[in-house]
Design a protein around this motif. Structure first.
Motif, PDB file in Angstrom:
ATOM      1  N   ASP A  46       0.825  -1.219   0.000  1.00 25.63           N
ATOM      2  CA  ASP A  46       0.000   0.000   0.000  1.00 25.63           C
ATOM      3  C   ASP A  46       0.856   1.265   0.000  1.00 25.63           C
ATOM      4  O   ASP A  46       1.871   1.333   0.701  1.00 25.63           O
ATOM      5  CB  ASP A  46      -0.897   0.016   1.247  1.00 25.63           C
TER       6      ASP A  46
ATOM      7  N   GLU B   2       2.541   0.357   4.052  1.00 22.16           N
ATOM      8  CA  GLU B   2       2.876  -0.942   4.634  1.00 22.16           C
ATOM      9  C   GLU B   2       2.697  -2.007   3.585  1.00 22.16           C
ATOM     10  O   GLU B   2       2.140  -1.749   2.507  1.00 22.16           O
ATOM     11  CB  GLU B   2       1.949  -1.266   5.823  1.00 22.16           C
TER      12      GLU B   2
ATOM     13  N   ASN C 261       0.951  -5.868   3.271  1.00 19.23           N
ATOM     14  CA  ASN C 261       0.084  -6.835   3.946  1.00 19.23           C
ATOM     15  C   ASN C 261       0.419  -8.219   3.435  1.00 19.23           C
ATOM     16  O   ASN C 261       0.242  -8.495   2.250  1.00 19.23           O
ATOM     17  CB  ASN C 261      -1.383  -6.529   3.643  1.00 19.23           C
TER      18      ASN C 261
ATOM     19  N   GLU D 115      -5.261   5.917  -1.097  1.00 18.53           N
ATOM     20  CA  GLU D 115      -4.183   4.962  -0.827  1.00 18.53           C
ATOM     21  C   GLU D 115      -4.252   3.898  -1.915  1.00 18.53           C
ATOM     22  O   GLU D 115      -5.304   3.297  -2.136  1.00 18.53           O
ATOM     23  CB  GLU D 115      -4.390   4.354   0.574  1.00 18.53           C
TER      24      GLU D 115
HETATM   25 MG    MG Z   1      -3.057  -0.941   6.096  1.00 15.76          MG
END
Ligand code: MG
Ligand code: ADP
Length: 474
Positions: A127, A144, A146, A425
Motif C-alpha cells: 500500500d 505498509e 500486507n 491509498e
Molecule cells: Mg493498512
C-alpha cells in the motif's frame, strides 16, 4: 492533484441522480458487503462503500508501484526464509508484544521440528500514498505491506464497471475508456491454483480459514469462484472447526473432515482478538502441516511493522537481495522515514523528534486491520508515557505522508452522498509461488484504490473509513 470532476461535484441534483445509478450498478456488479446488523447472513446485503467518481492518479506513480511489486515479492520471500534476520529484528518486539511473541513462538517450534511444507505461496498487497513535495510532483511512499488476508482483490475487480457506468451516463465516453481494467481475484486465484498443482494431489482441497462473522464474504467468493472454474474445490472453515476436525497423518499431511488439504488460505488470524487458546493450537497444527500456507508463519512475521522499519536501515536490502542493486534502488525509493523506538540513543532521538513536530509522525504498534495507529496529541501522550518504558519497543515511528487533498463524493449505505476533501491509498497485489528453493511464479495481479475523507487519520474500508475507488490515470 486537481480533479476533472470539479463542476460536476457542485451540481447537487445531478449528483443525487448519478449516485442512484452508481449504487444500482454496484449492486448489479456484485460490489457487495453483508450488513453490520446481519454479518453472518447473505439474505440481506448492501453495496460496499465507494466513490462516485474515479480519483486522479499520476500514471507515472501507478507504473512505479507496479514496477516495484515483484521486488517486494522477492523481498518478503527472502525475509521469510532468513530466520536469523527475523530473530534479530523481532527480538526486542517479542519481549513487549504478546501477539508477535506468540506468532514467533510458532515460527520457532516449526523450525525446530523441521518445515514440512515444500510449496510456498505469497499473496500480498503493498500500500502507498502520494507524498506531495515542494516542487509539486507527488512521490510514491509505501504505507505498509500486507502479507496476510490482504483483502478487496475481489471487489476491486468489479468496481471499474461502476465508474465506467457513471462516466457513460455523463456521455464522457473517452474518460470511461481510460478506467483501467482490473482483475486481482483472478490473479490471486492463479497463485493458489499453482500452489495447489505443485502440491500434487488431485483430490486435495483448498482450505479458506474464515471468520465466524464475515461481512466481506463476496470478496472472498470471487477468488473461490475463480478456483472452482479451474476445478479446484474450496472449503471454508474457522479455526474452531480446525481444532475439532483437523489432523495430521504421519507425513504431516493435513486432513479436515477426512479430506486432504493442499493449500491453506488465511482470511483470519491477523489480530490478537481472533485467537483463543484453542485457535492458537489450530494455527500451530496448520503450520506444522505440509500444506502450502498462505501465508506461512514466517511470511506473516515478514509483514510486521517492525520488519518494515528494520528493512529501511542502510545495508539491509543489500544483505537480503544480494547482487540486485536495481531492485534495491526501486524498493528504497518507496520508503518513507521509519524509526526504531528500541531502548537506547537512537530511539531517544526518534522520540524527541516526534515530540518536537508531532504532525509529521505516526506511532504504530504491531497490529493489522486499521484503527491502531496514533497521531497528533494522542501520539504525544503515548510517547510521553512510553518514553522511559521498555514497552516502547513494541511500537515503531513513521514519517507521516501528506498527500494533496482533492474533492470526491463518497457513497455509503444509509448516508446521503457526501462531497468531501479526500486522500487516496493505492495498493498493488503481488503473487509468488516457490517450490523448495525455486521461484516458479512472481507477478503483480492488479490494484486497489481506497479513498477517505481527510479528517480520518486511520482506517480502511472494513473499518468503515475508506471507500473503494479506481485510479483515473493522468
Ligand atoms: Mg493498512
Ligand atoms: P494497518 O495494518 O492497520 O492497515 P497501516 O500502516 O496500513 O496499518 O495504517 C492504517 C492507515 O493509517 C492507513 O491505511 C493510512 O490511511 C494511515 N497511515 C498509516 N501510516 C501512515 C503514514 N505514514 N502517513 C499517513 N497515513 C498513514
Amino acid at each position: 492533484m486537481a480533479t476533472n470532476w470539479g463542476s460536476l461535484l457542485q451540481d447537487e441534483q445531478q449528483l443525487e441522480e448519478l449516485a442512484r445509478q452508481a449504487v444500482d450498478r454496484a449492486l448489479a456488479e456484485g460490489v457487495l458487503l453483508r450488513t453490520s446488523q446481519e454479518p453472518t447472513s447473505s439474505e440481506v446485503v448492501s453495496y460496499a462503500p465507494f466513490t462516485l467518481f474515479p480519483s486522479l492518479v499520476p500514471s507515472a506513480l501507478l507504473e512505479q508501484a507496479y514496477a516495484v511489486q515483484m521486488d517486494f515479492n522477492l523481498l518478503v520471500d527472502a525475509v521469510s526464509q532468513n530466520a536469523a534476520f527475523l530473530e534479530q529484528t523481532l527480538s526486542s518486539t517479542i519481549k513487549q508484544d504478546d501477539f508477535t511473541a506468540r506468532l514467533f513462538d510458532i515460527h520457532k517450534q516449526v523450525l525446530k521440528e523441521g518445515i514440512a511444507q515444500t510449496v510456498f505461496l505469497g499473496l500480498n498487497r503493498s500500500d502507498y500514498m502520494f507524498q506531495r513535495s515542494t516542487d509539486g510532483s507527488p512521490a510514491l511512499k509505501q504505507i505498509e505491506i500486507n502479507t496476510i488476508s490482504a483483502s478487496f482483490g475481489g471487489l476491486a475487480s468489479r468496481t471499474p464497471a461502476v465508474h465506467r457506468h457513471v462516466l457513460s451516463v455523463l456521455s464522457k465516453t473517452k474518460e470511461a475508456g481510460k478506467i483501467l481494467s482490473n482483475n486481482p481475484s483472478k490473479g490471486l486465484a492463479l497463485g493458489i491454483a499453482k500452489a495447489w498443482e505443485l502440491y500434487g494431489s488431485t483430490n486435495a482441497l483448498v482450505l479458506l480459514i474464515a471468520q465466524e462473522k464475515e461481512r466481506n464474504i463476496f470478496d472472498q467468493r470471487a477468488i473461490e469462484n475463480e478456483l472452482l472454474a479451474r476445478n479446484i474445490h474450496v472449503i471454508r472453515r474457522t479455526f474452531e472447526d480446525i481444532s475439532e476436525k483437523g489432523s495430521l497423518d504421519q507425513d504431516r499431511r493435513l486432513f479436515v473432515d477426512g479430506q486432504e488439504i493442499a493449500v491453506v488460505y488465511f482470511r483470519d488470524g491477523y489480530m490478537p482478538r481472533q485467537y483463543s487458546l484453542q485457535n492458537w493450537e489450530a494455527r500451530l497444527l496448520l503450520e506444522r502441516s505440509c500444506a502450502a500456507k498462505c501465508p506461512d508463519i514466517a511470511t506473516q512475521l515478514a509483514g510486521t511493522k517492525k520488519v518494515q522499519q528494520e528493512l529501511s536501515r542502510p545495508g539491509m536490502l543489500e544483505m537480503l537481495l544480494p547482487g540486485q542493486p536495481e531492485a534495491v534502488a526501486r524498493l528504497r525509493a518507496t520508503f518513507a522515514g521509519l524509526y526504531s523506538l528500541d531502548m537506547g540513543e537512537e530511539g531517544d532521538q526518534a522520540i524527541a523528534k516526534a515530540l518536537a513536530a508531532p504532525s509529521r509522525f505516526v506511532l504504530k504498534p504491531q497490529r493489522e486491520g486499521g484503527g491502531n495507529n496514533l497521531y497528533g496529541e494522542e501520539m504525544v501522550q503515548a510517547l510521553k508515557q512510553l518514553k522511559d518504558s521498555e514497552e516502547r519497543a513494541s511500537y515503531i515511528l513513521m514519517e507521516k505522508i501528506e498527500p494533496e487533498p482533492f474533492e470526491n463524493c463518497l457513497l455509503r449505505p444509509g448516508s446521503p452522498a457526501q462531497v468531501v476533501q479526500c486522500i487516496s491509498e493505492l495498493g498493488i497485489f503481488g503473487v509468488y509461488v516457490r517450490q523448495e528453493k525455486t521461484l516458479v511464479m512472481n507477478k503483480h495481479v492488479g490494484h486497489l484504490l481506497r479513498t477517505k475523507a481527510i479528517e480520518h487519520a486511520d482506517g480502511g474500508v472494513a473499518a468503515g473509513v475508506a471507500v473503494l475507488d479506481n485510479p483515473y490515470p493522468v
